[in-house]
Design a protein around this motif. Structure first.
Motif, PDB file in Angstrom:
ATOM      1  N   UNK A  13      52.977  14.710  -7.784  1.00 33.11           N
ATOM      2  CA  UNK A  13      53.878  13.670  -7.297  1.00 33.11           C
ATOM      3  C   UNK A  13      53.792  13.651  -5.770  1.00 33.11           C
ATOM      4  N   UNK A  14      52.891  12.814  -5.207  1.00 29.46           N
ATOM      5  CA  UNK A  14      52.674  12.868  -3.764  1.00 29.46           C
ATOM      6  C   UNK A  14      53.649  12.024  -2.946  1.00 29.46           C
ATOM      7  N   UNK A  15      53.757  12.425  -1.704  1.00 33.04           N
ATOM      8  CA  UNK A  15      54.381  11.630  -0.652  1.00 33.04           C
ATOM      9  C   UNK A  15      53.261  11.339   0.335  1.00 33.04           C
ATOM     10  N   UNK A  16      53.063  10.080   0.684  1.00 33.69           N
ATOM     11  CA  UNK A  16      52.053   9.721   1.680  1.00 33.69           C
ATOM     12  C   UNK A  16      52.755   9.432   2.991  1.00 33.69           C
ATOM     13  N   UNK A  17      52.400  10.199   4.010  1.00 35.21           N
ATOM     14  CA  UNK A  17      52.985  10.037   5.337  1.00 35.21           C
ATOM     15  C   UNK A  17      51.947   9.391   6.242  1.00 35.21           C
ATOM     16  N   UNK A  36      52.875   3.852  -6.839  1.00 33.42           N
ATOM     17  CA  UNK A  36      53.745   4.658  -7.689  1.00 33.42           C
ATOM     18  C   UNK A  36      54.242   5.937  -7.021  1.00 33.42           C
ATOM     19  N   UNK A  37      54.150   5.996  -5.716  1.00 32.39           N
ATOM     20  CA  UNK A  37      54.639   7.119  -4.915  1.00 32.39           C
ATOM     21  C   UNK A  37      55.094   6.540  -3.578  1.00 32.39           C
ATOM     22  N   UNK A  38      55.977   7.247  -2.879  1.00 34.89           N
ATOM     23  CA  UNK A  38      56.466   6.702  -1.614  1.00 34.89           C
ATOM     24  C   UNK A  38      55.440   6.812  -0.487  1.00 34.89           C
ATOM     25  N   UNK A  51      59.059  15.710   8.170  1.00 35.10           N
ATOM     26  CA  UNK A  51      58.503  15.435   6.840  1.00 35.10           C
ATOM     27  C   UNK A  51      59.403  15.945   5.729  1.00 35.10           C
ATOM     28  N   UNK A  52      59.931  17.135   5.857  1.00 37.44           N
ATOM     29  CA  UNK A  52      60.745  17.702   4.782  1.00 37.44           C
ATOM     30  C   UNK A  52      61.994  16.878   4.474  1.00 37.44           C
ATOM     31  N   UNK A  56      61.839  15.585  -0.858  1.00 38.71           N
ATOM     32  CA  UNK A  56      62.493  15.593  -2.162  1.00 38.71           C
ATOM     33  C   UNK A  56      61.797  16.568  -3.098  1.00 38.71           C
ATOM     34  N   UNK A  57      61.500  16.129  -4.307  1.00 37.74           N
ATOM     35  CA  UNK A  57      60.839  17.001  -5.284  1.00 37.74           C
ATOM     36  C   UNK A  57      59.336  16.731  -5.379  1.00 37.74           C
ATOM     37  N   UNK A  58      58.761  16.174  -4.356  1.00 33.50           N
ATOM     38  CA  UNK A  58      57.327  15.862  -4.334  1.00 33.50           C
ATOM     39  C   UNK A  58      56.507  17.140  -4.363  1.00 33.50           C
TER      40      UNK A  58
END
Length: 191
Positions: A13-17, A36-38, A51-52, A56-58
């Motif tokens: 479950x990624x987060x793209x920054x 499908x991911x933030x 970033x943290x 979340x639960x990524x």
């Protein structure tokens, strides 16, 4: 973008920054009607502190860093946060030449970290889809290895599929990016 999709399709479950001031990852997401991911934009010099707040639960964070030469403060902050540094390099003499100053910057940022980051090179826009023993891709792999860089087994071929995908939905299954994600997941599991 392709890596984030591959991680998502692999069950992570990624987060793209998007740390690049050009905000191309954020714009791509917008044009594709979301992913499908933030995807968040953080083109700031203290990314490592922020970033943290969005994690979340990524299970994975993909940080798109700007070129070190253009935005050193942002790139260095991203390097302070990330546990794995992947430097995409095209197998061309100009790209290989710019690796010497990048190697120095990487050493400087390592000194700011409590634990060293793992760093490697991803051969990108290669002439062949798979690693071979001959040709410019193999020569680049050898030159980078001789200079002390770890070069990933996966390489990304120069394909219109990738070059023309901006603004469109991404399906990573069956692509070299899925192989790339699997190699990174394996490296993390071994670490």
């Amino acid at each position: 973008m392709w890596l984030a999709h591959a991680l998502h399709e692999s069950g992570r479950s990624p987060l793209l920054v998007d740390g690049d001031p050009a905000a191309s990852a954020l714009r791509w997401s917008e044009l594709a009607n979301g992913f499908p991911f933030p995807v968040i934009a953080l083109p700031v010099g203290d990314v490592h502190r922020r970033v943290n707040d969005f994690l979340g639960n990524r299970q994975a964070v993909v940080l798109d860093a700007p070129q070190l030469e253009d935005h050193p403060r942002i790139a260095r902050s991203i390097m302070r946060y990330a546990n794995e540094w992947i430097v995409p390099v095209t197998p061309a003499p100009i790209e290989l030449d710019r690796m010497a100053p990048i190697h120095g910057e990487m050493a400087d940022v390592q000194s700011l970290r409590a634990e060293p980051a793992r760093s490697s090179v991803l051969l990108n826009r290669t002439n062949r889809p798979d690693a071979t023993r001959t040709g410019p891709d193999a020569d680049a792999r050898e030159a980078l290895t001789e200079r002390g860089f770890e070069v990933l087994d996966t390489q990304i071929a120069r394909l219109d599929l990738y070059a023309q995908s901006f603004g469109n939905p991404v399906q990573a299954k069956g692509s070299a990016y899925m192989d790339f994600a699997e190699e990174l997941i394996k490296r993390q599991d071994e670490a």
